[in-house]
Design an enzyme around this catalytic site. Structure first.
Site, PDB file in Angstrom:
ATOM      1  N   ARG A  35       0.840  -1.213   0.000  1.00  0.00           N
ATOM      2  CA  ARG A  35       0.000   0.000   0.000  1.00  0.00           C
ATOM      3  C   ARG A  35       0.869   1.254   0.000  1.00  0.00           C
ATOM      4  O   ARG A  35       0.562   2.233  -0.673  1.00  0.00           O
ATOM      5  CB  ARG A  35      -0.951  -0.022   1.197  1.00  0.00           C
ATOM      6  CG  ARG A  35      -1.841  -1.248   1.139  1.00  0.00           C
ATOM      7  CD  ARG A  35      -3.233  -1.108   1.709  1.00  0.00           C
ATOM      8  NE  ARG A  35      -3.955  -2.340   1.385  1.00  0.00           N
ATOM      9  CZ  ARG A  35      -4.681  -3.052   2.232  1.00  0.00           C
ATOM     10  NH1 ARG A  35      -4.851  -2.620   3.468  1.00  0.00           N
ATOM     11  NH2 ARG A  35      -5.275  -4.161   1.852  1.00  0.00           N
ATOM     12  N   GLU A 179     -13.428 -13.938  11.554  1.00  0.00           N
ATOM     13  CA  GLU A 179     -13.581 -13.252  10.263  1.00  0.00           C
ATOM     14  C   GLU A 179     -13.565 -14.227   9.090  1.00  0.00           C
ATOM     15  O   GLU A 179     -12.506 -14.607   8.603  1.00  0.00           O
ATOM     16  CB  GLU A 179     -12.467 -12.205  10.067  1.00  0.00           C
ATOM     17  CG  GLU A 179     -12.594 -11.483   8.726  1.00  0.00           C
ATOM     18  CD  GLU A 179     -11.516 -10.434   8.462  1.00  0.00           C
ATOM     19  OE1 GLU A 179     -10.547 -10.343   9.243  1.00  0.00           O
ATOM     20  OE2 GLU A 179     -11.654  -9.708   7.465  1.00  0.00           O
ATOM     21  N   LYS A 221     -16.832 -10.848  12.214  1.00  0.00           N
ATOM     22  CA  LYS A 221     -16.427  -9.837  11.225  1.00  0.00           C
ATOM     23  C   LYS A 221     -16.733 -10.363   9.828  1.00  0.00           C
ATOM     24  O   LYS A 221     -15.910 -11.053   9.219  1.00  0.00           O
ATOM     25  CB  LYS A 221     -14.935  -9.533  11.389  1.00  0.00           C
ATOM     26  CG  LYS A 221     -14.366  -8.564  10.360  1.00  0.00           C
ATOM     27  CD  LYS A 221     -13.031  -7.993  10.811  1.00  0.00           C
ATOM     28  CE  LYS A 221     -12.394  -7.156   9.728  1.00  0.00           C
ATOM     29  NZ  LYS A 221     -11.299  -6.324  10.211  1.00  0.00           N
ATOM     30  N   SER A 263     -14.430  -3.877   5.299  1.00  0.00           N
ATOM     31  CA  SER A 263     -14.823  -3.045   4.151  1.00  0.00           C
ATOM     32  C   SER A 263     -14.507  -3.733   2.824  1.00  0.00           C
ATOM     33  O   SER A 263     -15.192  -3.485   1.829  1.00  0.00           O
ATOM     34  CB  SER A 263     -14.209  -1.648   4.225  1.00  0.00           C
ATOM     35  OG  SER A 263     -12.808  -1.656   4.210  1.00  0.00           O
ATOM     36  N   GLY A 264     -13.473  -4.556   2.793  1.00  0.00           N
ATOM     37  CA  GLY A 264     -13.250  -5.474   1.673  1.00  0.00           C
ATOM     38  C   GLY A 264     -13.017  -4.890   0.294  1.00  0.00           C
ATOM     39  O   GLY A 264     -13.120  -5.615  -0.689  1.00  0.00           O
ATOM     40  N   GLY A 265     -12.746  -3.588   0.202  1.00  0.00           N
ATOM     41  CA  GLY A 265     -12.536  -2.990  -1.111  1.00  0.00           C
ATOM     42  C   GLY A 265     -13.679  -2.076  -1.540  1.00  0.00           C
ATOM     43  O   GLY A 265     -13.671  -1.530  -2.634  1.00  0.00           O
ATOM     44  N   ARG A 294      -9.060  -0.616   5.039  1.00  0.00           N
ATOM     45  CA  ARG A 294      -8.909   0.366   3.960  1.00  0.00           C
ATOM     46  C   ARG A 294      -9.874   1.537   4.083  1.00  0.00           C
ATOM     47  O   ARG A 294      -9.484   2.690   3.891  1.00  0.00           O
ATOM     48  CB  ARG A 294      -9.087  -0.329   2.605  1.00  0.00           C
ATOM     49  CG  ARG A 294      -7.866  -1.118   2.204  1.00  0.00           C
ATOM     50  CD  ARG A 294      -8.172  -2.136   1.133  1.00  0.00           C
ATOM     51  NE  ARG A 294      -8.853  -3.305   1.669  1.00  0.00           N
ATOM     52  CZ  ARG A 294      -9.244  -4.342   0.944  1.00  0.00           C
ATOM     53  NH1 ARG A 294      -9.025  -4.337  -0.363  1.00  0.00           N
ATOM     54  NH2 ARG A 294      -9.826  -5.384   1.499  1.00  0.00           N
TER      55      ARG A 294
HETATM   56  P1  13P Z   1     -10.657  -4.071   5.020  1.00  0.00           P
HETATM   57  O1  13P Z   1     -11.693  -3.241   5.761  1.00  0.00           O
HETATM   58  O2  13P Z   1      -9.681  -3.251   4.242  1.00  0.00           O
HETATM   59  O3  13P Z   1     -11.276  -5.197   4.267  1.00  0.00           O
HETATM   60  O4  13P Z   1      -9.749  -4.736   6.140  1.00  0.00           O
HETATM   61  C1  13P Z   1     -10.322  -5.275   7.236  1.00  0.00           C
HETATM   62  C2  13P Z   1      -9.523  -6.421   7.695  1.00  0.00           C
HETATM   63  O5  13P Z   1      -9.056  -6.439   8.799  1.00  0.00           O
HETATM   64  C3  13P Z   1      -9.350  -7.542   6.770  1.00  0.00           C
HETATM   65  O6  13P Z   1      -8.860  -8.634   7.476  1.00  0.00           O
END
Ligand code: 13P
Length: 344
Positions: A35, A179, A221, A263-265, A294
């Site tokens: 990143r 998660e 999550k 948030s996943g993108g 992110r």
């Molecule tokens: P994102 O919100 O960027 O998906 O990251 C959360 C996270 O901890 C992924 O494991």
């Protein structure tokens, strides 16, 4: 109720307290390196440290953030004043957490599928992290949608690992964030995301049940239900929120302490708007908040750009996102309010 259970429940409730969510700042060094590289920022240990400190020391962050997920390197680092990060966060009333999985690796014999590793020696690692101040942990399973995948075997293997991790955490007085992330990168439609997420959650809660996980002492999550990025489709905020709440209501026991989405993108605004709509609709038996990486960080990372003179501006960008997502936990977020707050 025994002391350990009471403690777990208290931590879990605090993680999803009204108006608060979790800052996922647990990118591994290779991930944060990527990143940084995309923005031309050099990934030195000091750069990674001062980048994380920018978030932790943003004035008022503790009003919006209940906990921070740290990475192994970060939990051992200190703020500029010499206070170790876990202690620094505790003093602000923010709970330190730790990512304990060692990453998603190729699942043998199952092309394009992954299984998350990190169980070997986990009991001992958790004991050390507890000493360092961690009171919750994270383990991320990765489920890929594709032709004929995910297979039942992949879902079972990942659910089994999540359950074993969860049980080890609870044994040590650490709240597990469970998660199971169904990736949103493929070309599938929203119905397929719904179907795979439902199957995944069903498999995960079966494994958690068999492992004897205390549901009140864990946080889920999950991903939201969205069309795959490569599908070219777009769903309305209302549709995403409705399908997400529906799949969760059908597969997640009401006793779970809370839900903190990844948030996943999704774009920053989408992540806030979806969470907002989810909370506005009502009808969920659990608090629903954010555990964004992110969507909480990228605007601040871009503003900072690795330059010490931009730290204060980076903090304003970070606070803007944290405040927006905090408002979304009450169903009180709007893009108009956000623009007004940003002075746009
Ligand atoms: P994102 O919100 O960027 O998906 O990251 C959360 C996270 O901890 C992924 O494991």
């Amino acid at each position: 109720m025994d002391e350990l259970t009471k403690e777990l429940n208290e931590i879990a409730r605090a993680m999803v307290a009204p108006g608060k969510g979790i800052l996922a700042a647990d990118e591994s060094s290779p991930t944060i390196g990527k990143r940084f590289a995309a923005l031309g920022i050099e990934s030195t240990e000091e750069n990674r440290r001062s980048y994380r400190e920018m978030f932790f020391s943003a004035k008022g962050m503790q009003e919006y953030v209940s906990g921070v997920i740290l990475y192994d390197e970060t939990i051992r680092q200190s703020a500029s004043d010499g206070t170790p990060f876990p202690r620094y966060l505790e003093k602000l009333g923010i709970i330190p957490g730790i990512k304990v999985d060692t990453g998603a690796k190729d699942l043998a014999g199952h092309p394009d599928e992954k299984v998350t590793e990190g169980l070997d020696g986990l009991r001992e690692r958790l004991a050390e992290y507890y000493e360092l101040g961690a009171r919750f942990a994270k383990w991320r399973a990765v489920i890929t949608i594709g032709d004929g995948i995910p297979t039942d075997y992949c879902l079972e293997a990942n659910a089994h690992a999540l359950a074993r991790y969860g049980a080890l955490c609870q044994e040590r007085g650490i709240v597990p964030i469970i998660e199971p992330e169904v990736l949103m990168d493929a070309d599938n439609d929203i119905d397929r995301c719904y179907e795979v997420t439902g199957k995944t959650l069903h498999s995960v809660f079966g494994a958690l049940y068999r492992a004897g996980i205390k549901l009140e002492g864990m946080v889920l999550k999950p991903n939201m239900i969205v069309p795959g990025k490569k599908s070219g489709q777009k769903a309305s905020i209302q549709q995403v929120a409705e399908m997400t709440l529906d799949v969760l209501r059908r597969n997640v026991p009401a006793a779970v302490a809370g839900i903190a989405f990844l948030s996943g993108g999704q774009s920053d605004q989408e992540a806030s708007a979806h969470l907002n709509q989810l909370n506005k609709m009502g009808g969920a038996p659990w608090p629903m908040t954010y555990s964004y990486g992110r969507a909480l960080q990228m605007a601040a990372m871009e503003t900072w750009a690795g330059k010490p003179e931009n730290i204060s501006a980076g903090q304003q960008a970070a606070l803007l996102r944290a405040r927006a997502n905090s408002a979304a936990t009450y169903g009180k977020y709007s893009e108009e309010l956000e623009k007004a707050a940003a002075g746009v």
